[in-house]
Design an enzyme around this catalytic site. Sequence first.
Site, PDB file in Angstrom:
ATOM      1  N   HIS A  47       0.856  -1.185   0.000  1.00  0.00           N
ATOM      2  CA  HIS A  47       0.000   0.000   0.000  1.00  0.00           C
ATOM      3  C   HIS A  47       0.892   1.235   0.000  1.00  0.00           C
ATOM      4  O   HIS A  47       2.123   1.143  -0.012  1.00  0.00           O
ATOM      5  CB  HIS A  47      -0.942  -0.011   1.211  1.00  0.00           C
ATOM      6  CG  HIS A  47      -0.225   0.070   2.532  1.00  0.00           C
ATOM      7  ND1 HIS A  47       0.273  -1.043   3.175  1.00  0.00           N
ATOM      8  CD2 HIS A  47       0.102   1.124   3.318  1.00  0.00           C
ATOM      9  CE1 HIS A  47       0.859  -0.677   4.301  1.00  0.00           C
ATOM     10  NE2 HIS A  47       0.782   0.639   4.416  1.00  0.00           N
ATOM     11  N   LYS A 272      11.382  37.579 -13.371  1.00  0.00           N
ATOM     12  CA  LYS A 272      12.074  37.812 -14.641  1.00  0.00           C
ATOM     13  C   LYS A 272      11.962  39.294 -14.971  1.00  0.00           C
ATOM     14  O   LYS A 272      10.862  39.815 -15.164  1.00  0.00           O
ATOM     15  CB  LYS A 272      11.465  36.972 -15.760  1.00  0.00           C
ATOM     16  CG  LYS A 272      12.272  37.043 -17.049  1.00  0.00           C
ATOM     17  CD  LYS A 272      11.671  36.179 -18.134  1.00  0.00           C
ATOM     18  CE  LYS A 272      12.584  36.117 -19.340  1.00  0.00           C
ATOM     19  NZ  LYS A 272      12.905  37.447 -19.892  1.00  0.00           N
ATOM     20  N   HIS A 755     -30.018  38.032 -27.057  1.00  0.00           N
ATOM     21  CA  HIS A 755     -29.552  39.022 -26.095  1.00  0.00           C
ATOM     22  C   HIS A 755     -29.427  40.370 -26.787  1.00  0.00           C
ATOM     23  O   HIS A 755     -28.858  40.447 -27.884  1.00  0.00           O
ATOM     24  CB  HIS A 755     -28.183  38.643 -25.527  1.00  0.00           C
ATOM     25  CG  HIS A 755     -28.228  37.590 -24.478  1.00  0.00           C
ATOM     26  ND1 HIS A 755     -27.089  36.984 -23.970  1.00  0.00           N
ATOM     27  CD2 HIS A 755     -29.265  37.008 -23.823  1.00  0.00           C
ATOM     28  CE1 HIS A 755     -27.425  36.105 -23.060  1.00  0.00           C
ATOM     29  NE2 HIS A 755     -28.744  36.089 -22.947  1.00  0.00           N
ATOM     30  N   ARG A 824     -21.839  26.554 -26.450  1.00  0.00           N
ATOM     31  CA  ARG A 824     -22.854  26.181 -25.466  1.00  0.00           C
ATOM     32  C   ARG A 824     -22.858  24.671 -25.286  1.00  0.00           C
ATOM     33  O   ARG A 824     -22.652  23.909 -26.246  1.00  0.00           O
ATOM     34  CB  ARG A 824     -24.256  26.619 -25.917  1.00  0.00           C
ATOM     35  CG  ARG A 824     -24.435  28.115 -26.119  1.00  0.00           C
ATOM     36  CD  ARG A 824     -24.053  28.956 -24.910  1.00  0.00           C
ATOM     37  NE  ARG A 824     -24.737  28.634 -23.688  1.00  0.00           N
ATOM     38  CZ  ARG A 824     -25.858  29.238 -23.271  1.00  0.00           C
ATOM     39  NH1 ARG A 824     -26.416  30.182 -24.016  1.00  0.00           N
ATOM     40  NH2 ARG A 824     -26.396  28.921 -22.113  1.00  0.00           N
TER      41      ARG A 824
END
Length: 884
Positions: A47, A272, A755, A824
């Site tokens: 295990h 950086k 919409h 969608r």
Amino acid sequence: MRKDSLAPYRAKRDFNLTEEPSGASSSVPKSKQLRFVIQRHDATRLHYDFRLELDGTFKSWAVTKGPSLDPKVKRLAVEVEDHPLDYGDFEGTIPAGQYGGGTVQLWDRGYWIPEGDPHEGLKSGDLKFTLVGERLEGSWVLVRMKWDRKGGKRTNWLLIKHRDASAQEGDDDKILKDPKSIASGRTLKEIALGSGKAPTPFMTGKKRSAGAVWHSNRKDGGDPAPNPVPAKSRSRKAKAEKVAAMPKFVEPQLAKLVERAPAAAGWAHEVKFDGYRLQLRVEDGDAHLRTRKGLDWTEKFAAIAHQAEKLRDCILDGEAVALAAHGAPDFAALQAALSEGQSEKLIFFAFDLLFLEGEDLRALPLSERKARLKQVLDRLPDRSAALRYVDHFETAGDAVLQSACRMHLEGIVSKELDAPYKSGRGGSWTKAKCRAGHEVIIGGWTSEGRRLRSLLAGVHRGDGKSRKLVYVGRVGTGFGESVMRSLVPKLREVESKTSPFAAGASPPKEANMHWARPDLVAEIEFAGWTGAGNVRQAAFKGLRGDKPAEEVEAEVAANPEKVEMAKPTPRKTSTRKRTTETTSSGKAMVMGVSISHPDKPLWPDEKPPVTKIELARYYEAVGDWMIDHIAGRPCSIVRTPDGIDGKQHFFQRHAMAGSSHLLSEVKVDGDKKPYLQIDRVEGLAAVAQMGATELHPWNCQPGNPDLPGRLVFDLDPAPDVGFDAVVSGARDIAARLRKLGLVPFCKTTGGKGLHVVVPLTDDKKSPDWDTAKTFTREICRRLADEEPDRYVINMAKKERTGRIFLDYLRNDRTATAVAPLSSRARPGATVSMPIEWTQVKKGLDPTKYTVRTAPALLKRNKPWKDYAKSARPLRAAIEKLVKS
């Protein structure tokens, strides 16, 4: 707490027979990070012991089959007694007859980052966390099983991998097949026999003697055969070398570009800097600064050199930087300061120390060199602001990179703490960037009248006789008035009658195009490489005088797991173009993002099915248009990792541990958890990799969640209402909005509605969200009152039969609406398509806008082209509405 929690552990063991640590006098130093260890344990049955550091001990579980990278696989994890932290370095054999008798191998180790309060997670039985190990990484959860919450002999949990970039569906146990120890390289059999080298300590940080092997069933006290010193420990024994004189210049060590920062322990992660790499040499109070090619630029950086004269004799490696008002490095400001001779505005950030007072320190490990560097700078009498020490982080590289990206920094450089300084581009320094930056050769330009329109960029590709200068695209932004005043004269000086690009690798000649000799090197920022090997969305940052044009090559990020670490054998950077073709490993690359399981069907019923790689390529195709409508706004995503018909279908609002660094996290006042945000085109590929089939951004102003940025009127028809009625309703709302001085736009929803979207100005006097919602409700109410047989504003379904629900509730602070061009999670792979009002007419079919058709339609019709300049103040519209 520690003593009481370890009592069960000690009660089960006889430490006269077993060499397991008792924890009575732990030598484990405190760590700023929480450590984890996984041990493969060959006892009665094989295990894996899973241990998480918390409150001075290891919380421990026995995982019966070992961890799995497949999120579908739930592994039983039996809670066991707390273990001492010393146990994190234990590898050996527990004698037969003792508790847990059998061989123990160190299988993985590193750090873990809890999501929220880990104590609450343990108490509630829902512990979420991120692992940063050598074999395991990413987001995980331990879930306590319900039937053990109120008693029982054992407390059982489930260990589950979250879906993220490190998950591998279908990889049930491949990760477990490596038989070797992560600490000693030994198999279980070799550990049981006491052969091989000793494990490298992790918890204590102390090296054991060369021959020491933890083999706790040996009773003769004999020493095993000597073992060679592990490679990484050799650098710790390195000594500084005495030298008669310092060299005038040392070829600098360079970082190799990688896709992501190293996640393993033993790395230092630094910011950086966006500046000029310089080497500072000081001898007898005389300071000189040289570029990475050895050019003497002391005069250009006179103010820094003057401050450095106070240092002891030394050679420092660092970067000269100009800081913007918000504190981040600004390459344009650096260019301006140099052109105006104002070097007093610049700062030299030192990150390495190569020589000091007659000693060559390059053979020492980085950790020691940096410690000495800090002492050198700390001894300056006035702690000069012009000379600063670069600190570093030793936490998980991905977490540091995400923080750097949120702060709009260029990226991070990661360095092995045990490695010496080696000139050239080896593997012990790597760099990972937030947004791609590159050096290119200016091979020409285009103009419009007296104005500079674009630069023609090129890089060298190939080796030897096949090496040639190839065209890689145009640089079309970043030319302010001051930039053009200095840049255009330099372009005129190198103007040529012929193309510098190789035959077949040159852009076609057009009007107002000018060729240039390949002498000028420009620093650009860009969104990544296209499949054809060109730069995307490139912006000019400045000219580089510190790098010869001949050395400019295409730089492509490598997989950090394949980078040869600490082997300073410089070689040409691969010039292989990024591609979206599936690789032999089963992954593909889109915009620099690895897409695992690219052929997985997300819309399985389409013919052929729409796959995960197709979704990523779709977002690449529409991303440049789409990003303006989602960047700067928290964005919820609908994830369907098993496809839209799969069992897993969930709505994610908040950022999760282990998310791609290409995604941003944004904290909103009043909310504890940070929200997910997509600010870069490449982030769209990252969410496609997560199986995100819908994107739902807030409707706020970019960067300001408290200010409305657009209004959304959602027309949602009842099932018995035809789409032509929806078209008529959208035109009705648009007509009312125009009378109030607003400019409406229209898009399909990807479903059965439309919409109407209204852009608003970013005005400090703009109304708040409550006012915006009241305004949209009033528009909808008046229309519904005038035509009650057609419209309704009541959400109850029984009220909506035969009518269109005018949904104004999208206009709230945390409310969302599906993004323009978002796919969608519905049959047909439809998208929310922006359209022109001339298209909003009888016969409009919203189902024709799909992942497969939208890119071409978008390119041909160019909808919403006036959206940005159509924003109007809401307050003025409200005043007109009140008067009406």
